[in-house]
Scaffold this active site. Structure first.
Site, PDB file in Angstrom:
ATOM      1  N   ASP A  16       1.092   3.985  -3.128  1.00  0.00           N
ATOM      2  CA  ASP A  16       0.984   5.574  -2.890  1.00  0.00           C
ATOM      3  C   ASP A  16       1.692   6.238  -3.807  1.00  0.00           C
ATOM      4  O   ASP A  16       1.259   7.230  -4.571  1.00  0.00           O
ATOM      5  CB  ASP A  16       1.143   5.787  -1.528  1.00  0.00           C
ATOM      6  N   GLU A  52      -4.815   0.304  -3.380  1.00  0.00           N
ATOM      7  CA  GLU A  52      -3.716   1.056  -3.471  1.00  0.00           C
ATOM      8  C   GLU A  52      -2.614  -0.009  -3.246  1.00  0.00           C
ATOM      9  O   GLU A  52      -1.216   0.143  -4.111  1.00  0.00           O
ATOM     10  CB  GLU A  52      -3.413   1.973  -2.340  1.00  0.00           C
ATOM     11  N   GLU A  67       0.749  -1.107   0.163  1.00  0.00           N
ATOM     12  CA  GLU A  67       0.002  -0.239  -0.113  1.00  0.00           C
ATOM     13  C   GLU A  67       0.876   1.356   0.095  1.00  0.00           C
ATOM     14  O   GLU A  67       0.629   2.082  -0.908  1.00  0.00           O
ATOM     15  CB  GLU A  67      -0.931   0.007   1.263  1.00  0.00           C
ATOM     16  N   GLU A  97      -7.676   0.914   0.626  1.00  0.00           N
ATOM     17  CA  GLU A  97      -6.152   0.248   0.952  1.00  0.00           C
ATOM     18  C   GLU A  97      -5.806  -0.956  -0.046  1.00  0.00           C
ATOM     19  O   GLU A  97      -4.827  -0.874  -0.403  1.00  0.00           O
ATOM     20  CB  GLU A  97      -6.197  -0.147   2.265  1.00  0.00           C
TER      21      GLU A  97
END
Length: 249
Positions: free
Chosen positions: A69, A140, A65, A137
């Site tokens: 990002d 990502e 995750e 979440e």
């Protein structure tokens, strides 16, 4: 079999679930073939991304995750540069804030059905309030895992482009949908600066007064903008909006 092995060793049934998710998400068939050529490694990484922390394993989605990002922000920046080269810096920041937002990630997660493929504890599954967060979440983390498998930012951008096209059209058609505070923070962090600091003062006690609250915004002690509003939130929004406008001058 240890808890770690549950994630590291991917069964045939689990592999089929993961490939089903990739196909349903409209990942290009050529990219799926790349994953299959390095199947043992990629399935382990993808399974890691699809294992939520609530499942209580030492290996879970958090690492990917975090990576996702960074990949998402870069891919979104290149998408905006390619599709909207004439947008101002402020407008680009505002648009990117929407294209990488948790709201957008959750929307994509729902669309591809990521929750049904993730390993999630029963307690978390029953928590309807946490559903958006889990989907965001997971999406990502999936982005991070796909980049680790493909090592190709263009592949990630091409995969996400149809979802971004829809979101961009909606945001640009309705400027009020843009989140000026998020956009300003995006710009600030992109410049390697601290987060914007908002200072709010109540100027009047009269409800409905359009200038009841006064807000200033500073970034690393530098004054960037000011705004008034009938609520604290609106005053902050106006201050951030002014700061973004100044970036284009």
């Amino acid at each position: 079999m240890t808890k770690k092995d549950i994630v590291s060793i991917v069964s045939k049934e689990r592999a089929e679930e993961i490939y089903g998710l990739l196909t349903q998400s409209n990942l290009h068939s050529s990219d799926i073939e790349v994953i299959k050529k390095n199947e043992d490694y990629c399935l382990k990484i993808l399974n890691e991304a699809l294992t939520h922390t609530s499942f209580n394993l030492s290996i879970n989605h958090e690492r990917l995750e975090f990576q996702g990002d960074a990949v998402l922000r870069l891919a979104a920046s290149e998408y905006i540069q390619s599709h909207f080269p004439k947008l101002s810096v402020g407008d680009r920041s505002a648009l990117r804030a929407q294209l990488v937002s948790d709201r957008w990630l959750a929307k994509v997660g729902y669309k591809i059905g990521i929750k049904t493929t993730m390993l999630i504890a029963n307690k978390a599954l029953k928590d309807e309030a946490a559903t958006d967060t889990i989907c965001a979440e997971g999406t990502e983390a999936l982005i991070g895992a796909l980049y680790e498998c493909l090592r190709n930012i263009d592949a990630i951008q091409n995969w996400l482009e149809p979802y971004w096209n829809i979101e961009s059209e909606e945001v640009l058609a309705d400027p009020h949908k843009q989140n000026e505070k998020s956009a300003l923070q995006e710009w600030s962090q992109g410049q390697g600066l601290n987060k914007p600091i908002y200072t709010i003062k109540e100027i009047s006690k009269q409800h409905g007064d359009l200038k009841r609250f006064y807000c200033t915004v500073h970034i690393q002690n530098d004054f960037r903008g000011e705004g008034w509003g009938s609520s604290r939130k609106k005053a902050q929004k106006e201050a951030a909006k002014e700061a973004l406008k100044k970036l284009t001058n």
